[in-house]
Write a protein that holds these residues in place. Structure first.
Motif, short mmCIF file in Angstrom:
data_model
loop_
_atom_site.label_atom_id
_atom_site.label_comp_id
_atom_site.label_asym_id
_atom_site.label_seq_id
_atom_site.Cartn_x
_atom_site.Cartn_y
_atom_site.Cartn_z
N ARG A 188 -19.19 -31.20 13.20
CA ARG A 188 -20.48 -31.11 12.51
C ARG A 188 -20.30 -31.02 10.99
NH1 ARG A 188 -22.15 -27.87 17.01
NH2 ARG A 188 -21.53 -25.99 15.88
N ASP A 189 -19.33 -30.20 10.56
CA ASP A 189 -19.09 -30.08 9.12
C ASP A 189 -18.61 -31.40 8.53
OD1 ASP A 189 -19.82 -27.44 9.20
OD2 ASP A 189 -17.77 -26.65 9.16
N TYR A 190 -17.73 -32.09 9.26
CA TYR A 190 -17.26 -33.40 8.81
C TYR A 190 -18.43 -34.37 8.70
CZ TYR A 190 -14.93 -37.90 8.65
OH TYR A 190 -14.55 -39.16 8.27
N GLN A 191 -19.29 -34.35 9.69
CA GLN A 191 -20.44 -35.26 9.68
C GLN A 191 -21.34 -35.02 8.48
OE1 GLN A 191 -23.24 -34.71 12.92
NE2 GLN A 191 -23.80 -36.88 12.88
N LEU A 192 -21.60 -33.76 8.16
CA LEU A 192 -22.45 -33.44 7.03
C LEU A 192 -21.79 -33.85 5.71
CD1 LEU A 192 -23.73 -29.91 8.12
CD2 LEU A 192 -25.07 -32.01 7.96
N THR A 193 -20.48 -33.66 5.62
CA THR A 193 -19.76 -33.97 4.39
C THR A 193 -19.70 -35.48 4.15
OG1 THR A 193 -18.40 -31.98 4.61
CG2 THR A 193 -17.56 -33.72 3.17
N ARG A 194 -19.46 -36.23 5.22
CA ARG A 194 -19.23 -37.67 5.09
C ARG A 194 -20.43 -38.52 5.50
NH1 ARG A 194 -15.06 -39.98 2.56
NH2 ARG A 194 -15.24 -41.70 4.05
N GLN A 195 -21.50 -37.88 5.95
CA GLN A 195 -22.64 -38.63 6.50
C GLN A 195 -22.17 -39.59 7.59
OE1 GLN A 195 -26.34 -38.97 6.10
NE2 GLN A 195 -25.63 -36.87 5.94
N ALA A 196 -21.30 -39.07 8.45
CA ALA A 196 -20.73 -39.88 9.53
C ALA A 196 -21.72 -39.98 10.69
CB ALA A 196 -19.42 -39.27 10.02
N GLY A 197 -21.65 -41.11 11.39
CA GLY A 197 -22.37 -41.25 12.64
C GLY A 197 -21.49 -40.75 13.77
N VAL A 198 -22.07 -40.00 14.70
CA VAL A 198 -21.31 -39.41 15.80
C VAL A 198 -21.95 -39.78 17.14
CG1 VAL A 198 -20.53 -37.24 16.86
CG2 VAL A 198 -20.52 -37.48 14.37
N LEU A 199 -21.11 -40.22 18.07
CA LEU A 199 -21.54 -40.44 19.45
C LEU A 199 -20.93 -39.36 20.32
CD1 LEU A 199 -22.97 -42.40 21.53
CD2 LEU A 199 -20.69 -43.37 21.89
N VAL A 200 -21.74 -38.68 21.10
CA VAL A 200 -21.26 -37.60 21.96
C VAL A 200 -21.57 -37.94 23.41
CG1 VAL A 200 -21.46 -35.16 22.55
CG2 VAL A 200 -21.62 -35.86 20.16
N ILE A 201 -20.52 -38.04 24.22
CA ILE A 201 -20.68 -38.22 25.66
C ILE A 201 -20.41 -36.88 26.33
CG2 ILE A 201 -19.72 -39.28 27.74
CD1 ILE A 201 -19.07 -41.72 26.12
N SER A 202 -21.31 -36.47 27.19
CA SER A 202 -21.11 -35.21 27.90
C SER A 202 -21.98 -35.18 29.15
CB SER A 202 -21.46 -34.02 27.00
OG SER A 202 -21.28 -32.80 27.69
N HIS A 203 -21.49 -34.47 30.17
CA HIS A 203 -22.30 -34.17 31.35
C HIS A 203 -23.09 -32.88 31.15
CE1 HIS A 203 -20.80 -37.37 33.94
NE2 HIS A 203 -19.58 -37.09 33.53
N ASP A 204 -22.83 -32.19 30.04
CA ASP A 204 -23.49 -30.92 29.74
C ASP A 204 -24.81 -31.20 29.03
OD1 ASP A 204 -24.33 -28.48 28.67
OD2 ASP A 204 -22.29 -27.77 28.32
N GLN A 205 -25.89 -31.11 29.78
CA GLN A 205 -27.20 -31.44 29.22
C GLN A 205 -27.57 -30.52 28.07
OE1 GLN A 205 -29.04 -34.02 29.84
NE2 GLN A 205 -30.82 -33.43 28.62
N THR A 206 -27.23 -29.23 28.19
CA THR A 206 -27.55 -28.28 27.13
C THR A 206 -26.84 -28.65 25.84
OG1 THR A 206 -27.89 -26.51 28.75
CG2 THR A 206 -27.50 -25.84 26.47
N LEU A 207 -25.56 -29.01 25.95
CA LEU A 207 -24.79 -29.40 24.77
C LEU A 207 -25.40 -30.64 24.13
CD1 LEU A 207 -20.95 -29.56 24.34
CD2 LEU A 207 -22.32 -31.59 23.84
N LEU A 208 -25.75 -31.64 24.94
CA LEU A 208 -26.34 -32.86 24.40
C LEU A 208 -27.65 -32.58 23.66
CD1 LEU A 208 -25.85 -35.59 27.17
CD2 LEU A 208 -24.66 -35.39 24.99
N GLU A 209 -28.49 -31.75 24.25
CA GLU A 209 -29.78 -31.46 23.64
C GLU A 209 -29.62 -30.66 22.35
OE1 GLU A 209 -32.02 -29.57 26.70
OE2 GLU A 209 -32.49 -31.44 27.75
#
Length: 226
Positions: A188-209
């Motif tokens: 998350r910190d890297y994404q904010l610093t670099r304005q990176a796009g992130v794709l997250v695959i997970s079976h954890d619905q809570t984590l995804l939301e």
């Protein structure tokens, strides 16, 4: 679609033999956003990551980075383009060369692009500190560290070229809660610093939301390997 810089899989189809794994799938990740990807086992989520990471050539469709079509994979893609996308996979042991120390594991992509050794050492130290790998851990090989420590090294390796897009394929699934939280915080910190796009695959619905700006459902066509 807007002109926002983005990573795009456009109408991608992939098959293994007679089995179609992805059938005309389109997924877009904008710079600065987190896209969650969910779907049943065998629906092709990991295959899609490999296509987006320029590791697997689709049978049909195309991948583009900020509107530039990429018509090759792996080392056939120019360095300046292929280093803009990185992937972090579920199993660090499958992704790591068991012969390399964690230092060399992190440094490997830099050395592959002929980065001067002084710059390699500086970047490795910076990233090892960022992900929480102490000096004594960096000298060890994968068999001598835990899954969590090894995944931290794999995360450092994924970030080594400062990618604009980071693809996380169940990247925290095998980790304990504290390591999960640390890895997620670094991303998350890297994404904010670099304005990176992130794709997250997970079976954890809570984590995804909790983590995603939006969630894409990938429906499977039939039982298949991912």
């Amino acid at each position: 679609m807007t002109n926002t810089p983005h990573l795009l899989a456009d109408e991608v189809t992939v098959g293994y033999g007679r089995q179609v794994v992805l059938d005309r799938v389109t997924v877009r990740i904008d710079r600065g956003e987190t896209v969650g990807l969910r779907g049943p086992s065998g629906c092709g989520k990991s295959t899609l990551v490999r296509v987006l990471a320029l590791l697997h050539q689709p049978d049909q469709g195309r991948v583009s980075i900020d509107g530039t079509a990429v018509n090759a994979v792996r080392y056939a893609v120019p360095v300046a383009l292929r280093t803009r996308v990185a992937a972090l996979f579920q199993s660090p042991r499958a992704a790591a060369d068991p012969r390399l120390s964690l230092t060399d594991l992190i440094a490997e992509p830099l050395r592959a692009t002929r980065t001067p050794e002084a710059a390699v050492r500086e970047r490795v130290t910076e990233l090892a500190d960022l992900v929480g790998l102490t000096a004594d851990l960096r000298s060890r090989r994968p068999h001598a560290v835990s899954d969590g420590q090894l995944q931290r090294a794999c995360l450092a390796r994924a970030l080594v070229h400062r990618p604009d897009y980071l693809l996380c394929d169940e990247a925290t699934a095998m980790l304990d809660a504290s390591t999960q939280a640390h890895v997620a915080a670094v991303i998350r910190d890297y994404q904010l610093t670099r304005q990176a796009g992130v794709l997250v695959i997970s079976h954890d619905q809570t984590l995804l939301e909790r983590w995603s700006d939006r969630i894409v459902d990938l429906a499977g066509t039939a039982p298949a390997r991912t």
